[in-house]
Design an enzyme around this catalytic site. Structure first.
Site, mmCIF file in Angstrom:
data_model
loop_
_atom_site.group_PDB
_atom_site.id
_atom_site.type_symbol
_atom_site.label_atom_id
_atom_site.label_comp_id
_atom_site.label_asym_id
_atom_site.label_seq_id
_atom_site.Cartn_x
_atom_site.Cartn_y
_atom_site.Cartn_z
ATOM 1 N N ASP A 185 43.397 35.739 34.678
ATOM 2 C CA ASP A 185 41.990 36.687 35.194
ATOM 3 C C ASP A 185 40.680 37.321 33.639
ATOM 4 O OD1 ASP A 185 39.461 36.545 37.271
ATOM 5 O OD2 ASP A 185 39.729 38.394 36.612
ATOM 6 N N GLU A 203 42.271 31.549 33.145
ATOM 7 C CA GLU A 203 41.350 31.323 33.773
ATOM 8 C C GLU A 203 39.950 31.268 32.430
ATOM 9 O OE1 GLU A 203 37.266 33.193 35.793
ATOM 10 O OE2 GLU A 203 38.783 34.503 35.014
HETATM 11 C C1 GLC Z 1 37.251 36.294 37.753
HETATM 12 C C2 GLC Z 1 37.391 35.901 39.007
HETATM 13 C C3 GLC Z 1 36.078 36.558 39.747
HETATM 14 C C4 GLC Z 1 35.699 37.767 39.631
HETATM 15 C C5 GLC Z 1 35.514 38.173 38.348
HETATM 16 C C6 GLC Z 1 36.206 39.936 37.515
HETATM 17 O O1 GLC Z 1 36.348 35.159 36.967
HETATM 18 O O2 GLC Z 1 38.095 34.792 39.171
HETATM 19 O O3 GLC Z 1 35.830 36.899 41.047
HETATM 20 O O4 GLC Z 1 34.724 38.178 39.892
HETATM 21 O O5 GLC Z 1 36.972 37.320 36.939
HETATM 22 O O6 GLC Z 1 37.201 40.047 37.427
#
Ligand code: GLC
Length: 492
Positions: free
Chosen positions: A212, A254
């Site tokens: 993430d 991500e």
């Molecule tokens: C990522 C997740 C999102 C979250 C963010 C902070 O972008 O996809 O849902 O709010 O991280 O953790």
């Protein structure tokens, strides 16, 4: 058992993620097995047959750790546990076993960048003296002026990346909500902690992890604090740690970035195995609306080639807003105008809607975008509920409108739970156009011309030809701008 999934996903194939069809779901939204109004792990286990019959070969679970749930679980309070609402560690182990028995892989979340402010590390850090090892777990400063100019991601909610902590009597750094302090990846101890977390879940049998918010791990003065060489170095360490200890596991980045930076998360095949194709996603929506192949072909010309063993993850929608951070101002204006005329549907720099409502519930438009999802290079990721054309409810605040209970039947609570409807963690969709009375899996199972059956057939077709999962792409020039044509070819 589905013959295709057996054939494509064998336990020993290190490239399993290339041939995968990933289904993204939130445990709390999927199925409530104990009727307390909240979905749970046993509920997901009970629905594995549904996923298998859809043709899914890998399940990606959103964060399920103990958490105050102020950011739906992306605010982790303990990396080693299961949120009590969702079940127990034994439930999770059983889920893993059952998924593996069906030939399905399991992908979980590794939120490295930050923790919840309730995490014991943060509590220790804020109480520890300046310069001590515990204080050094997070990023502290005496002034909020450091790293000036770094963009704010949750710009509808936060005005600074620094927040004052009265206990520590210092500011702490956070790229997301102010209850999510960023960990300090310059501290070798923090790196070690993360390796321990990875080992714990991988030893249990998890097949892959989504990393993430991975561009923001480190900070350096005079930079935008994103995609730093130091961040890539750390991830390379993490990958080599993984490879030394485990076989056939996968890391998925991500990284919502421009093409050059996004591609860098693959390294030379020595960082992540997969990364989300964020540059492509909004351009598919643009191309559809403009009836023009240009946005798609144009972005492909800008995306550098990726190492042989790597693979893009492609998606239309997910649990977040449809992000418009990495498009030009002009493109963003266009997307807002055509896809989010109602300003309430907008959040931060994006649109908080599901696939079907974005496309005005047009079956043809859903089919066209889904065909791109299943035929462009990369591994498709389906967001739960989009396979039946679920609606959304952006009045629910934050991104909750796209996280409502899965619709299984036309019965109470859409068959998600038999609890008192007032107890359900989020209300089910009752918008007349998308009401669960009509939009649910039971109805769509009965009709061979339903969207559910259409998606099932497209997945089955995709699995018959490795060209889709492993082949190259060549765009054909069409005089008619409204026609996008391409050839996928694999070993002739
Ligand atoms: C990522 C997740 C999102 C979250 C963010 C902070 O972008 O996809 O849902 O709010 O991280 O953790």
């Amino acid at each position: 058992m589905n013959k295709n999934s057996k054939k494509l996903i064998t336990a020993d194939d290190p490239g399993w993620y290339k041939d995968a069809v990933i289904y993204q779901l939130h445990i709390r939204s999927f199925f409530d097995s104990n009727n307390n109004g909240i979905g749970d792990i046993n509920g997901v286990t009970a629905k594995l047959g549904y996923l298998e019959s859809l043709g899914v070969t890998a399940v990606w679970l959103l964060p399920f750790y103990p958490s105050p749930l102020k950011d739906d679980g992306y605010d982790i309070a303990d990396y080693y546990g299961i949120h009590p609402d969702y079940g127990t560690l034994n439930d999770f182990k059983r889920f893993l076993r059952e998924a593996h028995l069906r030939g399905m892989k399991v992908i979980t979340e590794l939120v490295l960048n930050h923790t919840s402010d309730r995490h014991e590390w943060f509590q220790k850090s804020r109480n520890a003296p300046k310069g001590s090892p515990w204080r050094d777990y997070y990023v502290w400063s005496d002034t909020p002026d450091k790293y000036n100019g770094v963009r704010i991601i949750f710009q509808d909610f936060e005005t600074s990346n620094w927040s004052w902590d009265p206990v520590a009597k210092a500011y702490f750094w956070h790229r997301f909500y102010s209850h999510q302090p960023d960990l300090n990846f310059d501290n070798p101890q923090v790196r070690k902690e993360m390796f321990k977390v990875i080992d714990y879940w991988m030893e249990m049998g998890v097949d892959g992890m989504r990393l993430d918010a991975v561009p923001y791990l480190l900070e350096r003065d005079g930079t935008n604090c994103e995609n730093l060489p130091e961040t890539y170095d750390f991830l390379r360490q993490l990958r080599s740690h993984l490879d030394k200890k485990f076989k056939n596991r996968m890391l998925l980045a991500e990284a919502n970035q421009w093409p050059e930076d996004a591609v860098a998360y693959f390294g030379k095949g020595d960082i992540c195995h997969m990364a989300f194709n964020f540059p492509l996603m909004p351009r598919m929506f643009m191309a559809l609306q403009m009836e023009d192949w240009f946005p798609i072909v144009d972005i492909y010309e800008q995306i550098p080639p990726i190492p042989e063993e790597c693979q893009w993850a492609i998606f239309l929608r997910n649990h977040d807003e449809l992000t418009l951070e990495m498009v030009t101002d002009e493109e963003r204006d266009y997307m807002y105008k055509v896809y989010a005329h109602d300003h309430t549907a907008r959040i931060n720099l994006g649109i908080r809607r599901r696939l079907a409502p974005l496309l005005n519930n047009s079956r043809r438009r859903i089919e066209i975008l889904s065909l791109l999802l299943f035929s462009l290079p990369g591994t498709p990721v389906i967001y739960y509920g989009d396979e039946i054309g679920m609606g959304d409810n952006y009045y629910l605040g934050d991104r909750n409108g796209v996280r409502t209970p899965m619709q299984w039947t036309g019965d109470r609570n859409a068959g998600f739970s038999t609890a008192n409807p007032q107890k359900i963690f989020l209300p089910v969709i009752i918008d007349p156009d998308y009401h669960y009375h009509s939009i649910n899996t039971e109805n769509q199972e009965k009709s061979l011309s339903s969207l559910l059956w259409w998606i099932r057939r497209i997945i089955a077709m995709r699995k018959q030809h490795k060209a889709f999962s492993r082949g190259g792409i060549k765009f054909l020039h069409c005089e008619n701008q409204a026609v996008l044509a391409f050839v996928r070819r694999f070993r002739g």
